[in-house]
Design a protein around this motif. Structure first.
Motif, PDB file in Angstrom:
ATOM      1  N   HIS A  41      24.469  37.280  -0.211  1.00 37.71           N
ATOM      2  CA  HIS A  41      25.291  36.183  -0.721  1.00 37.71           C
ATOM      3  C   HIS A  41      26.065  35.525   0.426  1.00 37.71           C
ATOM      4  CE1 HIS A  41      24.701  36.870  -5.039  1.00 37.71           C
ATOM      5  NE2 HIS A  41      24.598  38.144  -4.714  1.00 37.71           N
ATOM      6  N   GLU A  42      25.982  34.220   0.497  1.00 35.94           N
ATOM      7  CA  GLU A  42      26.620  33.495   1.599  1.00 35.94           C
ATOM      8  C   GLU A  42      28.131  33.417   1.455  1.00 35.94           C
ATOM      9  OE1 GLU A  42      22.814  30.489   2.395  1.00 35.94           O
ATOM     10  OE2 GLU A  42      24.788  29.682   1.802  1.00 35.94           O
ATOM     11  N   ASP A  43      28.629  33.599   0.225  1.00 35.40           N
ATOM     12  CA  ASP A  43      30.074  33.453   0.003  1.00 35.40           C
ATOM     13  C   ASP A  43      30.862  34.732   0.248  1.00 35.40           C
ATOM     14  OD1 ASP A  43      30.243  33.860  -3.627  1.00 35.40           O
ATOM     15  OD2 ASP A  43      28.933  34.771  -2.111  1.00 35.40           O
ATOM     16  N   MET A  44      30.193  35.811   0.607  1.00 33.97           N
ATOM     17  CA  MET A  44      30.926  37.049   0.909  1.00 33.97           C
ATOM     18  C   MET A  44      30.072  37.936   1.802  1.00 33.97           C
ATOM     19  SD  MET A  44      29.624  39.893  -0.952  1.00 33.97           S
ATOM     20  CE  MET A  44      28.438  40.087  -2.307  1.00 33.97           C
ATOM     21  N   ASN A  50      22.745  36.656  -8.698  1.00 31.75           N
ATOM     22  CA  ASN A  50      24.149  36.480  -9.078  1.00 31.75           C
ATOM     23  C   ASN A  50      24.828  37.845  -9.190  1.00 31.75           C
ATOM     24  OD1 ASN A  50      23.902  33.509  -9.711  1.00 31.75           O
ATOM     25  ND2 ASN A  50      22.425  34.346 -11.179  1.00 31.75           N
ATOM     26  N   SER A  98      21.297  41.192   6.802  1.00 31.78           N
ATOM     27  CA  SER A  98      22.759  41.192   6.927  1.00 31.78           C
ATOM     28  C   SER A  98      23.178  42.191   7.992  1.00 31.78           C
ATOM     29  CB  SER A  98      23.406  41.548   5.575  1.00 31.78           C
ATOM     30  OG  SER A  98      24.813  41.565   5.684  1.00 31.78           O
TER      31      SER A  98
END
Length: 538
Positions: free
Chosen positions: A35-38, A151, A66
């Motif tokens: 996930h790019e937002d965390m 998600n 990652s």
């Protein structure tokens, strides 16, 4: 910003796949890190021995997508992943030894993978705070073009409606009680029940607690043990801060507790944070809280209720989220009635009030405490000291008898055992040494006024001379006044029979069988007193 650590089981089905085609498949353990937002700083990937190859492959694939994520493989001794007790026990034991750090890290417990049993166990461990984190539920992308990450949802649940694993939690509670008692096998029923309830409250409540008891009854020690228990259970992360309110006077009282701004008063050359801020996210123990002044009481009430207060000389509020444990040897109800203690503050700290009995009310606990103190002395000095059989019998006979006042309670006992152990010969405490120690204790407990020669006959004996303060405080005023009068007559009488004749002069004429001495003896026994105790104070 706190770093993120994900804890979860390897998905033996969802995470599987070895060829190049695995990259087009949604694999939860890998997707969580995409996930790019965390950014996931660390992943604790739990697996069983038969799936080590898959676990290593997932570790390698996460490193590829990652590199910021450190994957730690954790092998758990689970042979049957559908055995509830086995799975829970393995997770519980692992969590008990894991260095959780809630100040710098947030923990996400991944329930997307693993058996239903594993997921339920993670729920229960989160609810009990054995794993202090939130629940993570991941799901695949709705369309392939949405990306491989899919998600995720974070759920912070109140799981108090779920029953815990009875045996595990019962054992944890028993361990907590033993810890609060320093693993001393106490025998006093009232004390044991009191500590059992304190363990429950300490584990479930952040509300203020009030410990009442005479000097030396162990209030400070118990407060520190409660803090250490809370910290071990990840319920507090701050410091344990202790202050004796009897030592606080004038401007220094408010400054010590609430801090001050530079120049707030003469001598305030620098800014001071104060002990309430030092105790942020920890425990503040205010011993002898009844000694606080009126201004400090008002400021403390605001700090407890709102977690905010004003340092001295400052017009800007500061905050501190601490749990208060208060101690006192006074009856604060009487202090409230006399106007010396705020009624609203007393109501606020009186939710959980516990009266710790003095040593004379727990004579059956003297023997196990002696053994505990000798063990502590051996740890500190690297020498083992023991009583001879006769010496132990003699010391216990005195220590548990009416002549032992234990006015300093456990402080007196600690000092006495330390003296005996220090003066022992070749690891043995002899009867002669015990007799000498009994003499020291009797001298210690002798009232100073008893040493002064009297020309006006014997001084009147007061209740405080023969009963501990907490025992007197527990009596009705009627009983206190009546008993005080009886003691004065006994103290001045030449014998038990003489005192009985004086006290029952009218009613004795109406009895067919007259035994004034026995009648008086039974009355004194109701309060744990005897003729020898009263005479011994002369």
């Amino acid at each position: 910003m706190k770093s993120i650590t994900v804890i979860g089981f390897l998905g033996t089905q969802l995470d599987s796949g070895r060829g190049a085609g695995r990259w087009s498949k949604w694999r939860p353990s890998v997707a969580i890190t995409q996930h790019e937002d965390m950014v996931v700083a660390r992943m604790e990937l739990l697996y069983t021995r038969s799936h080590i190859d898959l676990a290593r492959l997932i570790q390698t694939d996460i490193a590829a997508v990652s590199p910021e994520t450190e994957v730690h493989l954790v092998e758990l001794p689970i042979h049957d992943p559908w055995d509830f007790q086995q799975v829970y026990g393995a997770l519980y034991d692992w969590a008990s030894g894991y260095p959780f750090d809630g100040d710098s890290t947030q923990y996400w417990l991944n329930i997307t993978t693993g058996t239903h049993v594993a997921q339920i166990c993670l729920f229960l461990l989160a609810e009990s705070r054995a794993m202090p984190g939130v629940i993570l539920q991941a799901s695949p992308p709705k369309r392939q073009m949405d990306g491989a990450a899919g998600n995720y949802t974070l759920i912070d649940l109140d799981l108090s409606r779920y029953d815990a694993i009875a045996t595990r939690h019962a054992r944890a509670s028993e361990d907590g009680v033993a810890f609060l008692k320093s693993h001393i096998a106490t025998r006093n029923t009232r004390f044991n029940r009191l500590i059992e309830e304190i363990e429950q409250v300490a584990g479930r409540s952040q509300a203020p607690m009030l410990l009442v008891g005479p000097t030396g009854a162990g209030k400070s020690f118990l407060a520190r043990r409660m803090y250490e228990l809370k910290k071990a259970r990840h319920q507090v992360s701050g410091a344990f801060v202790e202050v004796n309110c009897a030592t606080l006077r004038g401007d220094s009282a408010a400054s010590t507790l609430f801090g001050h701004k530079k120049g707030a008063f003469t001598g305030a050359a620098t800014e001071r944070a104060g002990l309430l801020r030092t105790a942020d996210r920890g425990v503040l123990f205010l011993d002898e809280i009844g000694e606080l002044g009126a201004d400090e009481q008002a400021m403390l009430l605001m700090a407890i209720e709102e977690k905010r207060f004003y340092p001295m000389g400052s017009d800007r509020e500061v905050s501190s989220d601490f749990q208060l444990i208060a101690g006192t040897n006074r009856d604060l109800r009487l202090e409230v009635s006399a106007g010396r203690f705020r009624e609203d503050l007393f109501a606020r700290i009186n939710l959980w009030t516990y009266n710790l009995p003095g040593l004379t009310q727990r004579t059956e606990d003297i023997e196990p405490n002696i053994d505990h103190l000798l063990a502590l002395h051996a740890q500190q000095t690297h020498r083992t000291e023991r009583f001879n059989a006769e010496a132990r019998k003699r010391y216990l006979q005195f220590a548990q008898g009416p002549a032992a006042l234990w006015s300093g309670n456990f402080r007196d006992l600690h000092a006495s055992v330390t003296r005996l152990a220090t003066l022992s010969h070749s690891g043995r405490i002899t009867e002669d040494q015990v007799e000498a120690e009994i003499g020291r204790l009797q001298w210690l407990w002798q009232r100073p006024d008893a040493l002064q020669p009297s020309t006006d006959g014997p001084a009147e004996l007061a209740l405080e001379d023969v009963l501990p303060a907490d025992a007197i405080a527990a009596m009705d005023l009627f009983d206190r006044m009546q008993l005080a009068s009886v003691i004065r007559v006994c103290h001045a009488a030449s014998s038990l029979s003489d005192a009985g004749r004086q006290l029952f002069q009218a009613s004795r004429a109406q009895r067919s069988v007259v035994n004034d001495a026995d009648r008086l003896r039974k009355y004194l026994q109701k309060f744990g007193l005897s003729w020898d105790v009263i005479v011994g104070v002369r």
